[in-house]
Design an enzyme around this catalytic site. Structure first.
Site, mmCIF file in Angstrom:
data_model
loop_
_atom_site.group_PDB
_atom_site.id
_atom_site.type_symbol
_atom_site.label_atom_id
_atom_site.label_comp_id
_atom_site.label_asym_id
_atom_site.label_seq_id
_atom_site.Cartn_x
_atom_site.Cartn_y
_atom_site.Cartn_z
ATOM 1 N N HIS A 1 -7.810 73.980 84.312
ATOM 2 C CA HIS A 1 -6.429 73.874 84.795
ATOM 3 C C HIS A 1 -5.453 73.475 83.696
ATOM 4 O O HIS A 1 -4.476 72.767 83.949
ATOM 5 C CB HIS A 1 -6.335 72.872 85.955
ATOM 6 C CG HIS A 1 -6.881 73.394 87.245
ATOM 7 N ND1 HIS A 1 -6.173 74.242 88.070
ATOM 8 C CD2 HIS A 1 -8.076 73.196 87.846
ATOM 9 C CE1 HIS A 1 -6.906 74.534 89.130
ATOM 10 N NE2 HIS A 1 -8.073 73.922 89.011
ATOM 11 N N ASP B 1 -4.798 76.054 81.069
ATOM 12 C CA ASP B 1 -4.315 77.287 80.438
ATOM 13 C C ASP B 1 -2.879 77.575 80.841
ATOM 14 O O ASP B 1 -2.061 77.993 80.014
ATOM 15 C CB ASP B 1 -5.228 78.473 80.749
ATOM 16 C CG ASP B 1 -5.446 78.718 82.233
ATOM 17 O OD1 ASP B 1 -5.262 77.779 83.038
ATOM 18 O OD2 ASP B 1 -5.821 79.858 82.596
ATOM 19 N N GLY C 1 -15.015 83.912 94.889
ATOM 20 C CA GLY C 1 -14.799 82.525 95.263
ATOM 21 C C GLY C 1 -15.748 81.543 94.622
ATOM 22 O O GLY C 1 -15.874 80.408 95.078
ATOM 23 N N GLY D 1 -15.690 80.749 91.222
ATOM 24 C CA GLY D 1 -15.172 80.184 89.988
ATOM 25 C C GLY D 1 -15.630 80.915 88.749
ATOM 26 O O GLY D 1 -15.543 80.385 87.638
ATOM 27 N N ASP E 1 -8.873 83.567 82.139
ATOM 28 C CA ASP E 1 -9.876 84.476 82.687
ATOM 29 C C ASP E 1 -9.767 85.862 82.071
ATOM 30 O O ASP E 1 -10.757 86.464 81.642
ATOM 31 C CB ASP E 1 -9.723 84.573 84.206
ATOM 32 C CG ASP E 1 -9.872 83.232 84.888
ATOM 33 O OD1 ASP E 1 -10.290 82.269 84.218
ATOM 34 O OD2 ASP E 1 -9.558 83.139 86.088
ATOM 35 N N SER F 1 -14.123 79.177 97.647
ATOM 36 C CA SER F 1 -12.723 78.765 97.556
ATOM 37 C C SER F 1 -11.912 79.942 97.059
ATOM 38 O O SER F 1 -12.102 80.399 95.935
ATOM 39 C CB SER F 1 -12.573 77.582 96.593
ATOM 40 O OG SER F 1 -11.217 77.247 96.424
ATOM 41 N N TYR G 1 -4.098 75.572 94.169
ATOM 42 C CA TYR G 1 -3.818 76.114 92.838
ATOM 43 C C TYR G 1 -2.327 76.139 92.510
ATOM 44 O O TYR G 1 -1.882 75.579 91.496
ATOM 45 C CB TYR G 1 -4.418 77.516 92.717
ATOM 46 C CG TYR G 1 -4.531 77.992 91.288
ATOM 47 C CD1 TYR G 1 -5.714 77.825 90.581
ATOM 48 C CD2 TYR G 1 -3.452 78.584 90.644
ATOM 49 C CE1 TYR G 1 -5.820 78.243 89.262
ATOM 50 C CE2 TYR G 1 -3.552 79.001 89.328
ATOM 51 C CZ TYR G 1 -4.734 78.835 88.642
ATOM 52 O OH TYR G 1 -4.828 79.238 87.339
#
Length: 533
Positions: free
Chosen positions: A58, A60, A153, A155, A202, A248, A258
């Site tokens: 969390h 980037d 979901g 990750g 990603d 998730s 998010y």
């Protein structure tokens, strides 16, 4: 072949580290299914891998560097051009993902309803982003068949792998050859059409990753990637990925998970800029979005009292920014109301919401946890930099397995207590992993479910996996078969670099049918596979 252009492969051995017959059989089955559906064979198969983030969660979208590696689990899209402007899309898992089609529209390319959770939206946003970038009003139609092996979901970046793959497929069908950086930037922007205000880790990892290495990715002031090899240890470093099987979905939970975290870091950035007297600086006031990395860069731009070495400079700057953050936000550890933020910034609540684009990415929160979020961002970045430093420094006085593992454990603690993106199952699985012999274990991906990544000495991997199976999966998922378990917990370790592969055509006549096998991880590339029939 230029390293800046996505490679064109002609064999599975160009892409994967092993099990070539099985991978080639998968390509053959995909081609045969494509031909059965559309009546002609595909022209290309585009490929984009998923990724696992080793450390740097969390941050980037705050402009901070991260440390992921690509995995061998991937998304494939078989595609062929048509004479119309219709795009037809089917999925090999058609029982779960229904086929759909749409026709190019000059006004908005394709309509995307971000309020609807549908796999079709991810395809559409990749297509829309690619066509927007190409600036063409007569794109070719496409017949497409998608085959995804990255679990959703979990990750492991299934959505970004899909979007990147669609962008790549659309480029190739329209005879466009763009750089990897272009594909990354387009994929990042495209995925926001589904209503998730994500960062760029990603997509960058999916497109830029190198064999045998993790990737240190910097986003600001410009995109830069550095391949980093893990240090040699005895026993060697291995990683084990374990799926909690708690799903998730970022799009569904975005307003309270998010997207809310993105908004909290954006508002913290606005307030931190004012606290440091930078809010009138054009490099701050004219930037959208304003991130914590930009604030740090501007703050230190004219300061000479910091080390010149890049790693030491990172550590010096991050430590000072952590101090400023704690001084500013620690008086309200339970959070700020929207009104309190507006009062500090001397603007209205509506102005704040416009600045952080709540209209595009809705959120729901009575209080904004600015202290916890900002401390996580700067401290997590510090851990990423130290992780890289240990990997690149041959220091005989430290044990990399232990020191890197400590950083992973600290990251999990911060994700759980400061960023509130863990969950009971992730915490339990991490603790079981530590007890089973991992030197470090943490969530990977957005969190709130999905997977853990654990650093495990290679000589303990087998016993580690058996312990996790008996203590976590037997307890929570007792009906899983051994074959199913092999898909939810598996190991990897850094492999040796492969020499350049020969370019060979594929003779479908000698390919074997796919044999069910354990899925392994590796560090791979995004590829276009050319089909020779």
């Amino acid at each position: 072949m230029s390293s800046d252009i996505v490679p064109l492969a002609t064999s599975a051995s160009d892409i994967y580290s092993g099990q070539f017959d099985e991978h080639q059989a998968r390509f053959q089955q995909l081609s045969e299914e494509f031909t059965r559906i559309y009546g002609t064979p595909p022209a290309y198969i585009a490929r984009a891998p998923g990724r696992v983030n080793i450390i740097g969660e969390h941050i980037d979208y705050c402009g901070m560097p991260v440390f992921p590696m690509a995995i061998e689990l991937d998304t494939l899209i078989a595609v062929a051009p048509t004479d119309t402007q219709e795009v037809r899309v089917a999925n090999t898992k058609h029982e779960k993902y229904s086929a759909f089609s749409f026709t190019y529209c000059e006004k908005d390319i394709v309509y995307i309803d971000s309020s609807v959770h549908s796999w079709a939206n991810y395809f559409k946003c990749g297509y829309k982003g690619a066509i927007e970038f190409l600036k063409i009003n007569n794109p070719k139609g496409m017949n497409c068949l998608l085959d995804g092996h990255v679990p959703t979901g979990a990750g492991l970046s299934s959505s970004s792998a899909m979007v990147s793959c669609v962008v790549l497929a659309t480029f190739n069908i329209n005879n466009a050859q763009l750089s990897k950086e272009d594909i990354v930037n387009i994929s990042v922007a495209s995925e926001r059409y589904v209503g998730v205000n994500g960062g760029g880790m990603d997509q960058t990892c999916s497109v830029m990753a190198q064999r045998s290495s993790a990737l240190f990715i910097e986003f600001s002031p410009k995109l830069n990637t550095t391949s980093v090899r893990f240090p040699k240890t005895d026993p060697e470093i291995s990683f084990v990925i374990a799926n909690t099987l708690v799903v998730s979905d970022k799009q569904v939970t975005a307003p309270v998970c998010y997207n809310l975290r993105v908004v909290e870091t954006r508002i913290a950035s606005l307030m931190l800029a004012k606290y440091l007297g930078l809010d009138k600086n054009p490099q701050i006031s004219n930037v959208d979005p304003l991130t914590m990395k930009i604030i740090m860069d501007v703050y230190f731009a004219n300061k000479d009292n910091h080390p010149s070495d890049s790693v030491d400079s990172w550590i010096f700057r991050l430590s000072e920014m952590l101090s400023h953050t704690q001084k500013l936000f620690s008086n309200k550890p339970d959070g700020y109301t929207w009104e309190e933020c507006a009062e500090y910034l001397n603007i209205t609540v509506e102005d704040i919401k416009n600045k952080v684009h709540v209209n595009k990415f809705p959120v729901r929160a009575e209080k904004l946890q600015l202290f916890k979020r900002s401390v996580h961002v700067y401290s997590e970045t510090l851990r990423v930099v130290k992780f890289r430093q240990i990997c690149e420094t041959a220091d005989a006085s430290i044990n990399p397995l232990i020191e890197l593992g400590k950083l992973m454990n600290e990251s999990q603690d911060s994700c759980n207590k400061l960023f509130d993106c863990s969950c009971e199952e992730l915490n339990e699985l991490c603790q079981i992993s530590i007890n089973a012999g991992a030197t470090g274990s943490r969530l990977t991906g957005a969190g709130w479910g999905g997977c853990t990544i654990s650093m495990v000495p290679s000589n303990k991997v087998d016993s580690f996996i058996q312990t996790v199976k008996s203590q976590y999966y037997a307890k929570h998922h007792p009906n899983l078969t051994e074959e199913q378990l092999e898909d939810v917990i598996f190991s990897t370790k850094p492999g040796n670099s492969l020499d350049s592969s020969y370019t060979v055509s594929i003779d479908y006549g000698i390919w074997h049918y796919l044999i069910p096998a354990r899925i392994s991880l590796a560090w791979k590339y995004t590829y276009v596979l050319k089909i020779f029939c």
